[in-house]
Design a protein around this motif. Structure first.
Motif, mmCIF file in Angstrom:
data_model
loop_
_atom_site.group_PDB
_atom_site.id
_atom_site.type_symbol
_atom_site.label_atom_id
_atom_site.label_comp_id
_atom_site.label_asym_id
_atom_site.label_seq_id
_atom_site.Cartn_x
_atom_site.Cartn_y
_atom_site.Cartn_z
ATOM 1 N N GLN A 365 0.771 -1.204 -0.033
ATOM 2 C CA GLN A 365 -0.067 0.174 0.128
ATOM 3 C C GLN A 365 0.916 1.232 -0.067
ATOM 4 O O GLN A 365 0.221 2.351 -0.288
ATOM 5 C CB GLN A 365 -0.864 0.151 1.311
ATOM 6 N N GLN A 366 2.137 1.206 0.341
ATOM 7 C CA GLN A 366 3.118 2.358 0.476
ATOM 8 C C GLN A 366 3.821 2.220 -1.018
ATOM 9 O O GLN A 366 4.816 3.150 -1.190
ATOM 10 C CB GLN A 366 4.066 2.061 1.524
ATOM 11 N N GLY A 367 3.413 1.664 -2.004
ATOM 12 C CA GLY A 367 3.874 1.642 -3.214
ATOM 13 C C GLY A 367 5.441 0.664 -3.398
ATOM 14 O O GLY A 367 5.898 0.917 -4.525
ATOM 15 N N TYR A 368 5.326 -0.323 -2.462
ATOM 16 C CA TYR A 368 6.637 -1.204 -2.581
ATOM 17 C C TYR A 368 6.094 -2.557 -3.479
ATOM 18 O O TYR A 368 5.130 -2.669 -3.651
ATOM 19 C CB TYR A 368 7.001 -1.761 -1.198
ATOM 20 N N THR A 369 7.023 -2.765 -4.182
ATOM 21 C CA THR A 369 7.136 -4.041 -4.609
ATOM 22 C C THR A 369 7.275 -5.152 -3.896
ATOM 23 O O THR A 369 8.520 -4.993 -2.945
ATOM 24 C CB THR A 369 8.048 -4.291 -6.005
ATOM 25 N N THR A 370 6.583 -6.158 -3.488
ATOM 26 C CA THR A 370 6.636 -7.120 -2.416
ATOM 27 C C THR A 370 7.015 -8.597 -3.137
ATOM 28 O O THR A 370 6.027 -8.845 -3.941
ATOM 29 C CB THR A 370 5.306 -7.362 -1.492
ATOM 30 N N GLN A 371 7.793 -9.054 -2.695
ATOM 31 C CA GLN A 371 8.216 -10.756 -3.144
ATOM 32 C C GLN A 371 8.766 -11.660 -1.997
ATOM 33 O O GLN A 371 8.985 -11.216 -1.133
ATOM 34 C CB GLN A 371 9.203 -10.417 -3.990
ATOM 35 N N PHE A 372 8.296 -12.774 -2.513
ATOM 36 C CA PHE A 372 9.066 -14.050 -1.603
ATOM 37 C C PHE A 372 10.039 -14.837 -2.797
ATOM 38 O O PHE A 372 9.631 -14.951 -3.830
ATOM 39 C CB PHE A 372 7.932 -14.855 -1.220
ATOM 40 N N ILE A 373 11.238 -14.810 -1.990
ATOM 41 C CA ILE A 373 12.201 -15.678 -2.894
ATOM 42 C C ILE A 373 12.724 -16.996 -2.261
ATOM 43 O O ILE A 373 12.976 -16.876 -1.032
ATOM 44 C CB ILE A 373 13.447 -14.882 -3.272
ATOM 45 N N TYR A 374 12.443 -18.102 -2.645
ATOM 46 C CA TYR A 374 12.683 -19.673 -2.122
ATOM 47 C C TYR A 374 13.193 -20.377 -3.139
ATOM 48 O O TYR A 374 12.745 -20.469 -4.346
ATOM 49 C CB TYR A 374 11.368 -19.865 -1.615
ATOM 50 N N GLY A 375 14.302 -21.308 -2.833
ATOM 51 C CA GLY A 375 14.902 -21.944 -3.818
ATOM 52 C C GLY A 375 14.203 -23.339 -3.958
ATOM 53 O O GLY A 375 14.743 -24.398 -4.821
ATOM 54 N N GLY A 376 13.259 -23.548 -3.264
ATOM 55 C CA GLY A 376 12.344 -24.804 -3.453
ATOM 56 C C GLY A 376 11.142 -24.665 -3.927
ATOM 57 O O GLY A 376 10.767 -23.902 -4.787
ATOM 58 N N GLU A 377 10.057 -25.404 -3.367
ATOM 59 C CA GLU A 377 8.703 -25.338 -3.942
ATOM 60 C C GLU A 377 7.931 -24.536 -2.790
ATOM 61 O O GLU A 377 7.582 -24.689 -1.656
ATOM 62 C CB GLU A 377 7.906 -26.952 -3.938
#
Length: 646
Positions: A365-377
């Protein structure tokens, strides 16, 4: 041919149900086309929907197919079995049809397929029927009529395809039964990965309804029921307290920098003024199973020279404690600030899959790009579904790694993971928008696999935890060498923290030393500091939001560690199976199921517990924190920012 004739009723009903479910999904897609942005989403929803339907039907029909393979359908016994078989086939199809007919009305009311709300409302049949009769007469009539017709014609159809004459040879029956079990289990699992098919595996959108369209409503309902069965109420274990008393107790032990909203519908909603200035990028590097016992700078084994060195350069919390012993509990703490409960972590609970508070939602909501990075499933432990439903816009997981250096049982190596993270951060920085990324490592997990030639082994045996701790630290050091030379370093704050220790064991009701974890905030402008305050991993999200310059109104009760927290307010909460531990500078109060609380003094140097006299005020404080999470979850009082009234 005899085998095909024998299995004909199963095959016919399988295909009939598959066609029925697919037709309904097509209808829902046409109805909800305004929510779909690209033709590829139609293709994905339909094809993955067939996958879900096949798995559902394998669960439904494997048992009758197995019995049909073994039991005769002729004679008096056979006729009785045929009646049971027909009833099973028809009832199964009727239930599938009923749930699909009920779906449009449920979507109109809740914008989701039938879920746990559907089950909860069954407790109030009078009120629910009154609501349906007043507001949904036509859908109710069409649903009942359609379900009745399906039942009538499917019963007639089942009689035509149940062959009671041609029986296969006796010796083929066991072979056929084994084949049925193999194909049935494979179809129900629908994957060769670590975990069988689940909603998180096929989730793809931040729009919960689109993820639900992939499912069928029977599957959605059964999954909700399974999730509900795993929810355990703390009140059953530790006794009850009114929510008002719980909240007043918690507020009494909150520092003055936490400003609770008066007369809010959400009892823990509070505002914290940002300590930092400007919108900085935020990266959380969540370390798998990295307890303090493995960290040299925390008086552990000499396995983490790179982390030890980084701890000298940033804000190092020397007395930080995890809230639990599972990765999802660590994720729960650092992304939602939610207090631990004896139930599953909210990452896996059904009522928290959408509209539940996370810092990702605040930052989006503050204009950030939000992501999750994981090497598995990423569907493991339902992470993908939870994240997409609660503020995370982008998921980067195993499928997106091209030519990784090393792939183990849990996915790519930590070096591959950090290389991907660095690539993502450089790309996001070039776009000019602030970003938040949660990066979750996995190399330090049994069976302890890592690429050869990267470290000097600490133990002679290669695949040991101590060696993987050392390898993971090596990968971390490589990443920071790159990060410090990058453009994004100038405006990014990093939190390095463990999800939990490797293993919690011992004779103590709460093995406190096995909850001790590293926690380090580091970045270009973060001053060097060794912080010996007693802190919990759930203090990190409010601290980080404040540090990166975000004024936030949230339901989190964690402390903003940028400001003074008097010693009498410092605490850590630990859920160890059914035991809840509340650690302060004065004592550790342990709540146990159906038992009286006990109290100890914890020696942080010797890491031993000594029994002490129980203080009733400390018990009330501990009990309030133990009960809070469950009550807020069940009553929907831990909302995302979009639901927070100001």
């Amino acid at each position: 041919m005899q085998v095909i004739k024998l299995m004909k009723p199963i095959l016919i009903f399988f295909l009939l149900a598959l066609g029925f479910l697919s037709t309904f999904r097509i209808g829902l897609l046409i109805w909800q086309q305004d929510n779909i942005n690209h033709w590829s989403e139609y293709f994905y929803i339909f094809t993955q929907g067939i996958r879900i339907d096949i798995a559902t039907l394998c669960w439904l029909y494997t048992l009758p197919a197995f019995l049909l393979a073994l039991l005769p359908t002729s004679g008096k016994f056979g006729r009785g079995f045929v009646f049971i078989l027909r009833s099973w086939l028809v009832c199964g199809l009727v239930v599938l049809a009923y749930m699909e007919f009920a779906t449009p009305s449920f979507i109109m009311e809740y914008n989701l397929r039938p879920n746990r709300l559907f089950l909860e409302y069954l407790v109030y049949p009078k009120e629910v029927f009154s609501m349906l009769w007043k507001g949904y007469k036509l859908p109710l009539f069409l649903g009942l009529a359609g379900t009745t017709l399906v039942g009538f014609y499917s019963w007639r159809l089942s009689g035509k395809f149940t062959d009671t004459e041609n029986q296969p040879r006796w010796w083929t029956r066991p072979i056929l039964a084994v084949c049925v079990i193999i194909f049935g289990v494979m179809g129900a699992r629908s994957t060769l990965q670590h975990r069988p098919l689940n909603p998180a595996l096929v989730a793809f959108s931040t729009n919960p309804l689109l993820n639900d369209l992939v499912l069928n409503s029977s599957y959605s309902l059964v999954f909700a029921a399974k999730s509900m069965a795993s929810e355990r109420n703390a009140e059953e274990y530790y006794g009850d307290m009114p929510l008002e008393e719980i909240v007043s107790t918690i507020k009494a032990y909150s520092p003055s920098s936490t400003h609770y909203l008066v007369n809010s519908a959400y009892p823990t909603l509070n505002t914290k003024q940002a300590f930092g200035k400007g919108k900085k990028n935020l990266v959380i590097l969540l370390q798998e199973s990295l307890g303090a016992q493995f960290v040299g700078a925390l008086d552990g084994l000499p396995l983490t020279p790179n982390l030890d060195n980084l701890m000298k350069q940033g804000w190092n919390f020397t007395q930080a404690y995890a809230t639990g012993t599972r990765s999802v509990r660590g994720i729960e703490a650092v992304t939602t600030g939610f207090t631990p409960t004896p139930s599953r972590a909210v990452v896996k609970l059904s009522k928290s899959q959408t509209g539940f508070f996370t810092i990702a939602d605040v930052l989006k909501q503050q204009g950030y790009t939000t992501q999750f990075i994981y090497g598995g499933e990423s569907h493991f432990d339902n992470m993908k579904s939870f994240f997409l439903g609660n503020g995370f816009q982008d998921i980067v997981d195993f499928s997106q790694f091209d030519n990784p250096q090393f792939v183990g049982s849990w996915g790519v190596s930590d070096q591959d993971l950090y290389n991907m993270a660095d690539k993502q951060f450089r790309s996001l920085h070039q776009k000019g928008k602030p970003f938040f990324s949660l990066v979750f490592t996995s190399s330090n997990h049994s069976p302890y696999e890592y690429p050869d030639g990267q470290i000097t082994p600490y133990t002679k045996e290669t695949n040991t935890r101590l060696n993987t701790v050392k390898y993971s630290d090596h990968a971390l050091g490589e990443f920071f060498n790159k990060a410090k030379k990058s453009d994004y370093w100038e405006n990014t704050i990093f939190l390095i923290i463990a999800d939990h220790d490797s293993r919690a064991y011992g004779d103590d009701p709460i093995p406190v030393s096995r909850f001790h974890i590293p926690a380090l905030i580091i970045g270009k402008d973060i001053p060097k500091r060794k912080d010996s305050r007693l802190v919990s991993s759930l203090d990190m999200p409010p601290t980080l939001l404040s540090l990166i310059g975000i004024d936030a109104t949230t339901p989190m009760i964690g402390h903003d560690l940028n400001r003074a927290v008097p010693s009498e307010y410092q605490r850590a909460m630990m859920q160890f199976d059914k035991n809840f531990g509340y650690l302060t500078r004065e004592s550790l109060v342990v709540l146990q199921p159906k038992k009286d609380p006990v109290a100890y003094q914890y020696d942080v140097v010797k890491q031993v517990l000594s029994p002490i006299k129980l203080n009733q005020e400390a018990v009330v404080r501990a009990k309030a924190h133990a009960l809070l999470g469950g009550k807020l979850y069940r009553q929907g009082l831990y909302p995302s920012g979009t639901n927070n009234p100001r």
